[in-house]
Write a protein that holds these residues in place. Structure first.
Motif, PDB file in Angstrom:
ATOM      1  N   ASP A   1       0.809  -1.233   0.000  1.00 53.47           N
ATOM      2  CA  ASP A   1       0.000   0.000   0.000  1.00 53.47           C
ATOM      3  C   ASP A   1       0.841   1.281   0.000  1.00 53.47           C
ATOM      4  O   ASP A   1       0.437   2.286  -0.592  1.00 53.47           O
ATOM      5  CB  ASP A   1      -0.950   0.007   1.208  1.00 53.47           C
ATOM      6  N   ASP A   2       2.013   1.221   0.627  1.00 53.43           N
ATOM      7  CA  ASP A   2       2.870   2.415   0.713  1.00 53.43           C
ATOM      8  C   ASP A   2       3.217   2.921  -0.691  1.00 53.43           C
ATOM      9  O   ASP A   2       3.120   4.122  -0.986  1.00 53.43           O
ATOM     10  CB  ASP A   2       4.169   2.076   1.459  1.00 53.43           C
TER      11      ASP A   2
ATOM     12  N   GLY B   1      -1.907  -5.112   1.484  1.00 52.52           N
ATOM     13  CA  GLY B   1      -1.636  -4.992   2.915  1.00 52.52           C
ATOM     14  C   GLY B   1      -1.964  -3.653   3.553  1.00 52.52           C
ATOM     15  O   GLY B   1      -1.239  -3.172   4.423  1.00 52.52           O
TER      16      GLY B   1
ATOM     17  N   GLY C   1      -7.960   0.314   9.338  1.00 53.81           N
ATOM     18  CA  GLY C   1      -8.795   1.511   9.246  1.00 53.81           C
ATOM     19  C   GLY C   1      -8.830   2.032   7.811  1.00 53.81           C
ATOM     20  O   GLY C   1      -9.887   2.400   7.285  1.00 53.81           O
ATOM     21  N   ALA C   2      -7.660   2.037   7.182  1.00 57.41           N
ATOM     22  CA  ALA C   2      -7.564   2.524   5.798  1.00 57.41           C
ATOM     23  C   ALA C   2      -8.431   1.667   4.873  1.00 57.41           C
ATOM     24  O   ALA C   2      -9.092   2.197   3.970  1.00 57.41           O
ATOM     25  CB  ALA C   2      -6.110   2.505   5.341  1.00 57.41           C
TER      26      ALA C   2
ATOM     27  N   SER D   1      -7.456   9.051  11.516  1.00 60.61           N
ATOM     28  CA  SER D   1      -6.416   8.064  11.799  1.00 60.61           C
ATOM     29  C   SER D   1      -5.090   8.722  12.153  1.00 60.61           C
ATOM     30  O   SER D   1      -4.690   9.695  11.516  1.00 60.61           O
ATOM     31  CB  SER D   1      -6.201   7.168  10.572  1.00 60.61           C
ATOM     32  N   PHE D   2      -4.409   8.155  13.171  1.00 69.77           N
ATOM     33  CA  PHE D   2      -3.046   8.611  13.483  1.00 69.77           C
ATOM     34  C   PHE D   2      -1.999   7.621  12.972  1.00 69.77           C
ATOM     35  O   PHE D   2      -0.843   7.656  13.364  1.00 69.77           O
ATOM     36  CB  PHE D   2      -2.860   8.875  14.991  1.00 69.77           C
ATOM     37  N   GLY D   3      -2.412   6.711  12.086  1.00 72.16           N
ATOM     38  CA  GLY D   3      -1.464   5.774  11.469  1.00 72.16           C
ATOM     39  C   GLY D   3      -0.459   6.507  10.578  1.00 72.16           C
ATOM     40  O   GLY D   3      -0.597   7.701  10.310  1.00 72.16           O
ATOM     41  N   ASN D   4       0.552   5.748  10.124  1.00 65.70           N
ATOM     42  CA  ASN D   4       1.604   6.380   9.301  1.00 65.70           C
ATOM     43  C   ASN D   4       1.303   6.372   7.799  1.00 65.70           C
ATOM     44  O   ASN D   4       2.167   6.677   6.975  1.00 65.70           O
ATOM     45  CB  ASN D   4       2.971   5.729   9.578  1.00 65.70           C
ATOM     46  N   GLY D   5       0.043   6.034   7.444  1.00 67.65           N
ATOM     47  CA  GLY D   5      -0.332   5.961   6.029  1.00 67.65           C
ATOM     48  C   GLY D   5      -0.325   7.299   5.295  1.00 67.65           C
ATOM     49  O   GLY D   5      -0.244   7.340   4.072  1.00 67.65           O
TER      50      GLY D   5
ATOM     51  N   HIS E   1      -5.911  10.543   6.803  1.00 73.68           N
ATOM     52  CA  HIS E   1      -5.289  10.630   8.129  1.00 73.68           C
ATOM     53  C   HIS E   1      -5.516  12.010   8.719  1.00 73.68           C
ATOM     54  O   HIS E   1      -4.614  12.851   8.729  1.00 73.68           O
ATOM     55  CB  HIS E   1      -3.799  10.284   8.039  1.00 73.68           C
TER      56      HIS E   1
ATOM     57  N   ASP F   1       7.089  -2.082  11.887  1.00 78.13           N
ATOM     58  CA  ASP F   1       6.430  -1.769  10.607  1.00 78.13           C
ATOM     59  C   ASP F   1       7.506  -1.527   9.535  1.00 78.13           C
ATOM     60  O   ASP F   1       7.661  -0.412   9.034  1.00 78.13           O
ATOM     61  CB  ASP F   1       5.549  -0.542  10.810  1.00 78.13           C
TER      62      ASP F   1
ATOM     63  N   ASP G   1       8.067  -2.358   6.322  1.00 77.43           N
ATOM     64  CA  ASP G   1       7.818  -1.876   4.955  1.00 77.43           C
ATOM     65  C   ASP G   1       7.672  -0.352   4.922  1.00 77.43           C
ATOM     66  O   ASP G   1       8.244   0.332   4.071  1.00 77.43           O
ATOM     67  CB  ASP G   1       6.597  -2.568   4.306  1.00 77.43           C
ATOM     68  N   THR G   2       6.930   0.174   5.880  1.00 79.09           N
ATOM     69  CA  THR G   2       6.648   1.605   5.890  1.00 79.09           C
ATOM     70  C   THR G   2       7.849   2.432   6.340  1.00 79.09           C
ATOM     71  O   THR G   2       8.147   3.472   5.748  1.00 79.09           O
ATOM     72  CB  THR G   2       5.424   1.879   6.782  1.00 79.09           C
TER      73      THR G   2
HETATM   74  O1  R7I Z   1      -2.002   4.372   8.568  1.00 79.68           O
HETATM   75  P1  R7I Z   1      -2.473   3.327   7.655  1.00 79.68           P
HETATM   76  O2  R7I Z   1      -2.872   3.723   6.280  1.00 79.68           O
HETATM   77  O3  R7I Z   1      -1.362   2.212   7.463  1.00 79.68           O
HETATM   78  C1  R7I Z   1      -0.605   1.843   8.522  1.00 79.68           C
HETATM   79  C2  R7I Z   1       0.194   0.623   8.231  1.00 79.68           C
HETATM   80  C3  R7I Z   1       1.301   0.815   7.284  1.00 79.68           C
HETATM   81  O4  R7I Z   1       2.347   0.080   7.837  1.00 79.68           O
HETATM   82  C4  R7I Z   1       0.890   0.163   6.013  1.00 79.68           C
HETATM   83  O5  R7I Z   1       1.980  -0.365   5.334  1.00 79.68           O
HETATM   84  C5  R7I Z   1      -0.040  -0.911   6.473  1.00 79.68           C
HETATM   85  O6  R7I Z   1       0.660  -2.092   6.742  1.00 79.68           O
HETATM   86  O7  R7I Z   1      -0.600  -0.421   7.661  1.00 79.68           O
HETATM   87  O8  R7I Z   1      -3.639   2.493   8.332  1.00 79.68           O
HETATM   88  P2  R7I Z   1      -4.738   2.906   9.416  1.00 79.68           P
HETATM   89  O9  R7I Z   1      -5.656   1.760   9.488  1.00 79.68           O
HETATM   90  O10 R7I Z   1      -5.297   4.241   9.136  1.00 79.68           O
HETATM   91  O11 R7I Z   1      -3.899   3.015  10.779  1.00 79.68           O
HETATM   92  C6  R7I Z   1      -3.141   1.935  11.226  1.00 79.68           C
HETATM   93  C7  R7I Z   1      -3.653   1.437  12.572  1.00 79.68           C
HETATM   94  O12 R7I Z   1      -3.412   2.405  13.577  1.00 79.68           O
HETATM   95  C8  R7I Z   1      -5.154   1.202  12.622  1.00 79.68           C
HETATM   96  O13 R7I Z   1      -5.521  -0.003  12.000  1.00 79.68           O
HETATM   97  C9  R7I Z   1      -5.398   1.239  14.124  1.00 79.68           C
HETATM   98  O14 R7I Z   1      -4.999   0.030  14.736  1.00 79.68           O
HETATM   99  C10 R7I Z   1      -4.435   2.338  14.572  1.00 79.68           C
HETATM  100  N1  R7I Z   1      -5.119   3.643  14.648  1.00 79.68           N
HETATM  101  C11 R7I Z   1      -5.978   4.007  15.594  1.00 79.68           C
HETATM  102  N2  R7I Z   1      -6.464   3.328  16.645  1.00 79.68           N
HETATM  103  C12 R7I Z   1      -7.330   3.968  17.446  1.00 79.68           C
HETATM  104  N3  R7I Z   1      -7.720   5.250  17.233  1.00 79.68           N
HETATM  105  C13 R7I Z   1      -4.985   4.681  13.816  1.00 79.68           C
HETATM  106  N4  R7I Z   1      -5.757   5.730  14.203  1.00 79.68           N
HETATM  107  C14 R7I Z   1      -6.380   5.340  15.313  1.00 79.68           C
HETATM  108  C15 R7I Z   1      -7.285   6.003  16.202  1.00 79.68           C
HETATM  109  O15 R7I Z   1      -7.665   7.175  16.052  1.00 79.68           O
END
Ligand code: R7I
Ligand code: MG
Ligand code: MG
Ligand code: MG
Length: 302
Positions: free
Chosen positions: A49-50, A85, A89-90, A115-119, A151, A256, A258-259
């Motif tokens: 996905d990255d 992958g 949430g994404a 989202s606070f993920g690294n996407g 995000h 993580d 890959d990212t």
């Molecule tokens: O950030 P994102 O697009 O991708 C993250 C990772 C990368 O390593 C990609 O390569 C892939 O492998 O995934 O995915 P999101 O689903 O937006 O965020 C990643 C995860 O962070 C989520 O599935 C949650 O587990 C967590 N997360 C949160 N949990 C609670 N509350 C992100 N934001 C929240 C939140 O606000």
């Protein structure tokens, strides 16, 4: 190939190499076994996905010539494939956009604060490259717009801003101490500022911290706060090393992979250019020619 095209191509291919060669090392035994089943694409290393989202940003910028959030949201949603992958949430969010929700509704319906993920950060090197020759404010503003589609959480956005700005500053060959100074001026929240202050102190010493220390003190997780400053530290301590040494170190940081390797590979490639990337790995990279063409096209589109 001129210097600009060389560096943009180095960054785009560096991102994809980090992603594709980092992915097999990600997660626990189960995740690795799964990836060993699907991580191969006609004999080449499959990226995740990255790289897909970075391609979406490349194609959108080449066509629209600025950050067009509606266009990006449509591209992100239509490129979604389960085998790349994506984060949990994404995945939900992109399916909701694909089913007709606006990105503004969809991203808040998955996580109320976004989202606070690294996407957002994993695709932001492309934004940093496109705006590298403009002001920092321009880089920061564009990175924010590109990240918030998926995000919207302040920490998800901040990771994307810092990674985009680091890419732009490495592209312009700034000294490491100058880069840290600019990042600290740009940091918006205290959790990010604290980690940046930590690496600023580490960088004053000659020795590089161990990958275990980086994982423990800066993080190696999927949250932007747990991976973006780690990626920045890895690049800033490996600017003169080879790509293979850079990747080996990143794999040892773990988590993580890959990212983190995608961000690291992109930033490193922005400084060193395409000629510094390992030929044997490029030959084994899925859709290498397509990525190269997109990079060349981005370089001539602004
Ligand atoms: O950030 P994102 O697009 O991708 C993250 C990772 C990368 O390593 C990609 O390569 C892939 O492998 O995934 O995915 P999101 O689903 O937006 O965020 C990643 C995860 O962070 C989520 O599935 C949650 O587990 C967590 N997360 C949160 N949990 C609670 N509350 C992100 N934001 C929240 C939140 O606000
Ligand atoms: Mg991935
Ligand atoms: Mg993953
Ligand atoms: Mg990942």
């Amino acid at each position: 190939m001129n210097l600009k095209t060389n560096r943009i191509t180095g960054a785009v291919l560096g991102l994809a190499l980090g992603d594709a060669f980092g992915a097999p090392h990600e997660g626990g035994t189960l995740e690795r076994a799964f990836w060993s089943l699907i991580g191969n694409s006609f004999g080449k290393h499959r990226w995740t996905d990255d790289t897909q989202m970075s391609i979406d940003v490349l194609e959108s910028l080449i066509e629209r010539r600025s950050i067009d959030q509606g266009d990006l949201a449509r591209r992100f949603a239509s490129s979604y494939r389960w085998y790349r992958g994506y984060g949990a949430g994404a995945t939900k969010l992109l399916k909701r956009i694909g089913a007709g929700q606006t990105w503004q509704q969809a991203n808040r319906s998955v996580f109320p604060d976004g989202s606070f993920g690294n996407g957002g950060a994993m695709r932001s090197p492309v934004v940093g490259l496109y705006y590298a020759e403009e002001t920092h404010e321009k880089v920061v503003g564009a990175a924010r717009l590109c990240a918030e589609i998926t995000h919207a959480h302040p920490l998800g956005i901040e990771g994307a801003i810092l990674v985009a700005l680091t890419t732009a500053l490495v592209y312009k060959d700034l000294d490491t101490s100058e880069i840290i100074r600019h990042l600290l001026l740009t940091a918006e929240t205290s959790p990010f500022r604290k980690k940046l202050e930590k690496i600023e102190a580490w960088l004053l010493h000659d020795s590089v911290k161990s990958p275990e220390t980086v994982a423990l003190e800066l993080g190696n997780g999927v949250a932007a706060l747990d991976s973006c400053v780690s990626a920045i530290y890895i690049v800033l301590t490996h600017r003169e090393k080879s790509f293979d040494e850079l990747l080996q170190y990143t794999i040892k940081v773990g988590g993580d992979v890959d990212t983190i390797a995608a961000m690291v590979g992109a930033i490193w490639g922005a400084g060193r250019g395409v000629d510094a990337l390992p030929e044997q790995k490029l030959n084994k990279l899925e859709q290498c020619d397509r990525l190269k063409k997109l990079a060349i096209s981005l370089a001539s589109s602004n």
